[in-house]
Motif scaffolding. Structure first.
Motif, PDB file in Angstrom:
ATOM      1  N   VAL A  88       0.824  -1.209   0.000  1.00 43.98           N
ATOM      2  CA  VAL A  88       0.000   0.000   0.000  1.00 43.98           C
ATOM      3  C   VAL A  88       0.860   1.260   0.000  1.00 43.98           C
ATOM      4  N   THR A  89       2.134   1.127   0.337  1.00 41.46           N
ATOM      5  CA  THR A  89       3.048   2.279   0.340  1.00 41.46           C
ATOM      6  C   THR A  89       3.622   2.569  -1.039  1.00 41.46           C
ATOM      7  N   ALA A  90       3.312   1.725  -2.012  1.00 40.75           N
ATOM      8  CA  ALA A  90       3.862   1.890  -3.361  1.00 40.75           C
ATOM      9  C   ALA A  90       3.234   3.090  -4.064  1.00 40.75           C
ATOM     10  N   SER A  91       3.903   3.528  -5.105  1.00 39.46           N
ATOM     11  CA  SER A  91       3.373   4.605  -5.940  1.00 39.46           C
ATOM     12  C   SER A  91       2.716   4.004  -7.178  1.00 39.46           C
ATOM     13  N   ALA A  92       1.987   4.838  -7.893  1.00 38.89           N
ATOM     14  CA  ALA A  92       1.378   4.384  -9.144  1.00 38.89           C
ATOM     15  C   ALA A  92       2.456   3.971 -10.137  1.00 38.89           C
ATOM     16  N   TYR A  93       3.590   4.641 -10.073  1.00 34.28           N
ATOM     17  CA  TYR A  93       4.710   4.312 -10.962  1.00 34.28           C
ATOM     18  C   TYR A  93       5.222   2.903 -10.677  1.00 34.28           C
ATOM     19  N   ASP A  94       5.312   2.524  -9.396  1.00 36.32           N
ATOM     20  CA  ASP A  94       5.757   1.174  -9.023  1.00 36.32           C
ATOM     21  C   ASP A  94       4.837   0.122  -9.634  1.00 36.32           C
ATOM     22  N   VAL A 115      -5.675  -8.286   0.920  1.00 35.01           N
ATOM     23  CA  VAL A 115      -5.647  -7.409  -0.257  1.00 35.01           C
ATOM     24  C   VAL A 115      -6.480  -6.163   0.022  1.00 35.01           C
ATOM     25  N   GLN A 116      -5.920  -5.005  -0.288  1.00 31.00           N
ATOM     26  CA  GLN A 116      -6.617  -3.743  -0.044  1.00 31.00           C
ATOM     27  C   GLN A 116      -7.276  -3.166  -1.290  1.00 31.00           C
ATOM     28  N   GLY A 117      -6.826  -3.616  -2.453  1.00 31.76           N
ATOM     29  CA  GLY A 117      -7.417  -3.083  -3.673  1.00 31.76           C
ATOM     30  C   GLY A 117      -6.782  -3.655  -4.919  1.00 31.76           C
ATOM     31  N   VAL A 118      -7.183  -3.114  -6.065  1.00 24.74           N
ATOM     32  CA  VAL A 118      -6.696  -3.602  -7.348  1.00 24.74           C
ATOM     33  C   VAL A 118      -6.504  -2.420  -8.297  1.00 24.74           C
ATOM     34  N   VAL A 119      -5.472  -2.501  -9.131  1.00 25.12           N
ATOM     35  CA  VAL A 119      -5.195  -1.474 -10.135  1.00 25.12           C
ATOM     36  C   VAL A 119      -5.012  -2.158 -11.487  1.00 25.12           C
ATOM     37  N   SER A 120      -5.673  -1.631 -12.497  1.00 27.16           N
ATOM     38  CA  SER A 120      -5.562  -2.188 -13.845  1.00 27.16           C
ATOM     39  C   SER A 120      -4.730  -1.278 -14.735  1.00 27.16           C
ATOM     40  N   ARG A 121      -4.388  -1.788 -15.890  1.00 21.73           N
ATOM     41  CA  ARG A 121      -3.659  -0.995 -16.877  1.00 21.73           C
ATOM     42  C   ARG A 121      -4.470   0.241 -17.272  1.00 21.73           C
ATOM     43  N   LYS A 122      -5.783   0.079 -17.340  1.00 30.60           N
ATOM     44  CA  LYS A 122      -6.660   1.194 -17.692  1.00 30.60           C
ATOM     45  C   LYS A 122      -6.608   2.297 -16.636  1.00 30.60           C
ATOM     46  N   ASP A 123      -6.564   1.892 -15.358  1.00 34.49           N
ATOM     47  CA  ASP A 123      -6.502   2.879 -14.273  1.00 34.49           C
ATOM     48  C   ASP A 123      -5.244   3.739 -14.383  1.00 34.49           C
ATOM     49  N   LEU A 124      -4.126   3.082 -14.660  1.00 35.16           N
ATOM     50  CA  LEU A 124      -2.859   3.802 -14.759  1.00 35.16           C
ATOM     51  C   LEU A 124      -2.813   4.689 -16.009  1.00 35.16           C
ATOM     52  N   SER A 136       5.014  10.262  -7.917  1.00 30.74           N
ATOM     53  CA  SER A 136       4.639  10.879  -6.637  1.00 30.74           C
ATOM     54  C   SER A 136       3.200  10.565  -6.224  1.00 30.74           C
ATOM     55  N   MET A 137       2.489   9.860  -7.082  1.00 29.96           N
ATOM     56  CA  MET A 137       1.082   9.555  -6.788  1.00 29.96           C
ATOM     57  C   MET A 137       0.959   8.260  -5.974  1.00 29.96           C
ATOM     58  N   PRO A 138       0.364   8.320  -4.771  1.00 32.81           N
ATOM     59  CA  PRO A 138       0.157   7.100  -3.976  1.00 32.81           C
ATOM     60  C   PRO A 138      -0.754   6.133  -4.727  1.00 32.81           C
ATOM     61  N   ILE A 139      -0.475   4.865  -4.591  1.00 31.00           N
ATOM     62  CA  ILE A 139      -1.263   3.858  -5.293  1.00 31.00           C
ATOM     63  C   ILE A 139      -2.730   3.900  -4.862  1.00 31.00           C
ATOM     64  N   SER A 140      -2.986   4.357  -3.627  1.00 31.26           N
ATOM     65  CA  SER A 140      -4.351   4.426  -3.107  1.00 31.26           C
ATOM     66  C   SER A 140      -5.231   5.375  -3.909  1.00 31.26           C
ATOM     67  N   MET A 141      -4.624   6.331  -4.602  1.00 33.09           N
ATOM     68  CA  MET A 141      -5.393   7.299  -5.387  1.00 33.09           C
ATOM     69  C   MET A 141      -5.834   6.726  -6.733  1.00 33.09           C
ATOM     70  N   VAL A 142      -5.269   5.605  -7.105  1.00 31.71           N
ATOM     71  CA  VAL A 142      -5.568   4.993  -8.402  1.00 31.71           C
ATOM     72  C   VAL A 142      -6.387   3.713  -8.261  1.00 31.71           C
TER      73      VAL A 142
END
Length: 211
Positions: A88-94, A115-124, A136-142
């Motif tokens: 959860v500490t990762a960035s969107a870039y990670d 698991v706290q959430g999921v991110v897809s290619r579309k989200d990024l 600089s964007m926290p993964i939680s925002m995506v």
């Protein structure tokens, strides 16, 4: 024997709820009892279902499409792949780097135990198109949080998994077990299922290799 969509629905209802009356079947399908006469006659003559007076219809199992029966037996646990995780500490870039290096379309956020959430290619892609700085964007925002996450359980049929992918227009979903820790629900991650897994299963069954 090739069944119509309604006949398949009737078969599923009788298999899961039998013995069941014709009136109860009609109520579940939101049609009149008379509208089902032809379909019930086909299923009775094909010995897929049977009927007893005062008892109703019950499932026999004969005449069903062998391919459909085989696919229904396949569970999420048998077909899932290894999931990709970032904390959860990762960035969107990670997350974007992991998607690129693993050549996958979805990454899960959190730990294997929860698991706290999921991110897809579309989200990024949406975030990048908004000219956001992914580093600089926290993964939680995506991410899509686990409260809104669509998932499968290990024992779930692959037919149900495919239906979820279609209904919710998603490319991948996690396979999880829900555990409780002091009254708090935790989503333990077992694996992932994507359209690739569906295609792989289709190919195996088509070649007659079993599961």
């Amino acid at each position: 024997m090739r069944l119509t969509e309604r006949q398949k629905e009737i078969t599923d209802i009788v298999r899961e709820n039998g013995p069941i009356t014709g009136e109860q079947i009609a109520e579940r399908l939101h049609v009149t009892r008379s509208a089902l006469r032809g379909d019930l006659a086909v299923l009775l003559s094909g010995e897929i279902i049977a009927a007893r007076r005062r008892l109703g219809y019950y499932y026999l199992g004969g005449g069903e499409d062998p391919a459909a029966m085989e696919i229904r037996k396949c569970t999420a646990a048998e077909c899932m792949s290894k999931p990709a995780l970032v904390p959860v500490t990762a960035s969107a870039y990670d997350a974007a780097v992991l998607l690129f290096t693993r050549d996958i379309g979805t990454v899960f956020i959190g730990t294997q135990d929860d698991v706290q959430g999921v991110v897809s290619r579309k989200d990024l892609l949406k975030a990048a198109m908004g000219r956001e700085n992914l580093q600089s964007m926290p993964i939680s925002m995506v991410m899509t949080s686990k409260s809104k996450m669509i998932f499968a359980t290990p024992e779930e049929s692959m037919v149900d998994v495919a239906q979820k992918l279609i209904d919710f227009e998603i490319d991948c979903l996690p396979v999880i077990t829900i555990e409780e820790d002091n009254g708090v629900k935790k989503y333990a991650l077992c694996g992932r299922l994507s359209k690739t897994n569906i295609t792989r299963l289709f190919l195996k069954l088509g070649k007659g290799k079993g599961r």
